[in-house]
Design a protein around this motif. Structure first.
Motif, PDB file in Angstrom:
ATOM      1  N   VAL A 177       0.853  -1.197   0.000  1.00  0.00           N
ATOM      2  CA  VAL A 177       0.000   0.000   0.000  1.00  0.00           C
ATOM      3  C   VAL A 177       0.883   1.240   0.000  1.00  0.00           C
ATOM      4  N   THR A 178       0.479   2.235  -0.765  1.00  0.00           N
ATOM      5  CA  THR A 178       1.163   3.529  -0.782  1.00  0.00           C
ATOM      6  C   THR A 178       0.290   4.556  -0.062  1.00  0.00           C
ATOM      7  N   TRP A 179       0.927   5.334   0.831  1.00  0.00           N
ATOM      8  CA  TRP A 179       0.203   6.339   1.618  1.00  0.00           C
ATOM      9  C   TRP A 179       0.488   7.740   1.080  1.00  0.00           C
ATOM     10  N   LYS A 180      -0.529   8.609   1.168  1.00  0.00           N
ATOM     11  CA  LYS A 180      -0.357   9.975   0.700  1.00  0.00           C
ATOM     12  C   LYS A 180      -1.167  10.939   1.573  1.00  0.00           C
ATOM     13  N   SER A 181      -0.533  12.072   1.863  1.00  0.00           N
ATOM     14  CA  SER A 181      -1.222  13.141   2.589  1.00  0.00           C
ATOM     15  C   SER A 181      -1.812  14.125   1.583  1.00  0.00           C
ATOM     16  N   GLY A 182      -3.084  14.510   1.816  1.00  0.00           N
ATOM     17  CA  GLY A 182      -3.703  15.483   0.932  1.00  0.00           C
ATOM     18  C   GLY A 182      -3.165  16.887   1.126  1.00  0.00           C
ATOM     19  N   SER A 183      -2.450  17.090   2.234  1.00  0.00           N
ATOM     20  CA  SER A 183      -1.860  18.408   2.520  1.00  0.00           C
ATOM     21  C   SER A 183      -0.658  18.217   3.436  1.00  0.00           C
ATOM     22  N   PRO A 184       0.519  18.042   2.866  1.00  0.00           N
ATOM     23  CA  PRO A 184       1.722  17.850   3.682  1.00  0.00           C
ATOM     24  C   PRO A 184       1.996  19.021   4.627  1.00  0.00           C
ATOM     25  N   THR A 188       2.002  14.967   7.726  1.00  0.00           N
ATOM     26  CA  THR A 188       2.762  14.058   6.859  1.00  0.00           C
ATOM     27  C   THR A 188       2.393  12.631   7.229  1.00  0.00           C
ATOM     28  N   ILE A 189       2.648  11.719   6.298  1.00  0.00           N
ATOM     29  CA  ILE A 189       2.378  10.301   6.551  1.00  0.00           C
ATOM     30  C   ILE A 189       3.482   9.480   5.900  1.00  0.00           C
ATOM     31  N   VAL A 206      -4.809   9.156   2.216  1.00  0.00           N
ATOM     32  CA  VAL A 206      -5.266   8.177   1.214  1.00  0.00           C
ATOM     33  C   VAL A 206      -4.303   6.995   1.172  1.00  0.00           C
ATOM     34  N   ALA A 207      -4.876   5.798   1.234  1.00  0.00           N
ATOM     35  CA  ALA A 207      -4.097   4.565   1.051  1.00  0.00           C
ATOM     36  C   ALA A 207      -4.469   3.984  -0.302  1.00  0.00           C
ATOM     37  N   THR A 208      -3.470   3.677  -1.126  1.00  0.00           N
ATOM     38  CA  THR A 208      -3.700   3.130  -2.467  1.00  0.00           C
ATOM     39  C   THR A 208      -2.938   1.818  -2.619  1.00  0.00           C
ATOM     40  N   THR A 209      -3.622   0.768  -3.061  1.00  0.00           N
ATOM     41  CA  THR A 209      -2.959  -0.527  -3.239  1.00  0.00           C
ATOM     42  C   THR A 209      -2.113  -0.509  -4.500  1.00  0.00           C
ATOM     43  N   ASP A 210      -0.943  -1.156  -4.440  1.00  0.00           N
ATOM     44  CA  ASP A 210      -0.087  -1.275  -5.624  1.00  0.00           C
ATOM     45  C   ASP A 210      -0.780  -2.114  -6.701  1.00  0.00           C
TER      46      ASP A 210
END
Length: 234
Positions: A177-184, A188-189, A206-210
């Motif tokens: 899973v790749t993690w992303k912050s909508g506003s760093p 942060t994540i 947001v968590a997104t599966t590879d």
């Protein structure tokens, strides 16, 4: 030098040829008894019978040197013997690890369990050989979705909190899973879902599966760090 006519089944097959007579288009290891030979121009031919020599095998090759097969499935290796007109084209097939993969007399490989095995083919004439490396893997299980343990999360500036992602199904092959912050600027994540509050505000994690790019979101609220009041002067 004398010239000869070569007959086959009563008809001239090669005419006015020199000695020694070379008969063309013969097959190895074959009996011939329908040829006749006469001096060029004469009609009465002397019968000729003979057997050609065998054609030895000079080598063997496989159409693949590496092969990947899923457990429970089959694949076929094709062997090519050289020369193409070799007399004895019989082959032996073996596997050096039958717990992983087996092979039958026609080169059909059956994947038994995960791992690697070397499939070897050898000629009965001359013991020429070739081999292929077979890798057996479990069937690919695709990701169908991802969920988070929280859909809302509150964290103070400078503090940390944790989000956990669960990939479905549980036996999916690739659970990355790749993690992303909508506003760093807000939080942060990291790669493990660990959140660090940066500045008061609200944004989405947001968590997104590879595999399949399935997503799940959580709303993260960062609260301001309390201001410590100064002690009154004495």
């Amino acid at each position: 030098m004398a010239k000869f006519d070569l007959y086959l089944d009563g008809k001239i097959a090669q005419s006015n040829v020199d000695s020694p007579v070379v008969i063309k288009n013969l097959k190895p290891d074959t009996e011939y008894g329908k040829y006749g030979l006469t001096y060029a121009g004469e009609e009465t031919a002397t019968g000729v019978s003979f057997k050609t020599k065998t054609q030895p095998v000079t080598g063997v090759s496989l159409d693949k040197t590496e092969l990947s097969v899923e457990t429970g499935k089959t694949a076929t290796l094709k062997a090519t013997i050289a020369p193409a007109n070799a007399t004895n084209k019989d082959l032996n097939w073996t596997s050096d690890n039958e717990k992983v993969a087996t092979v039958d007399s026609k080169g059909v490989v059956t994947a038994v369990a995960t791992g690697t095995a070397n499939i070897r083919v050898s000629t009965k004439d001359g013991n020429k050989s070739a081999q292929a490396k077979v890798t057996v893997k479990d069937p690919l299980v695709e990701v169908t979705g991802v969920s988070l343990d929280k859909t809302e999360l509150s964290v103070e500036e400078g503090a940390t909190a944790q989000l956990k992602a669960t990939v479905a199904p549980g036996n999916a092959t690739n659970k990355e899973v790749t993690w992303k912050s909508g506003s760093p600027e807000t939080f942060t994540i990291d790669a493990n879902g660990k959140i660090t509050g940066v500045k008061a505000g609200q944004a989405t994690a947001v968590a997104t599966t590879d595999d399949g790019a399935k997503t799940a979101e959580a709303t993260v609220t960062v609260t301001a760090k309390p201001v410590e009041s100064e002690a009154p002067a004495e």
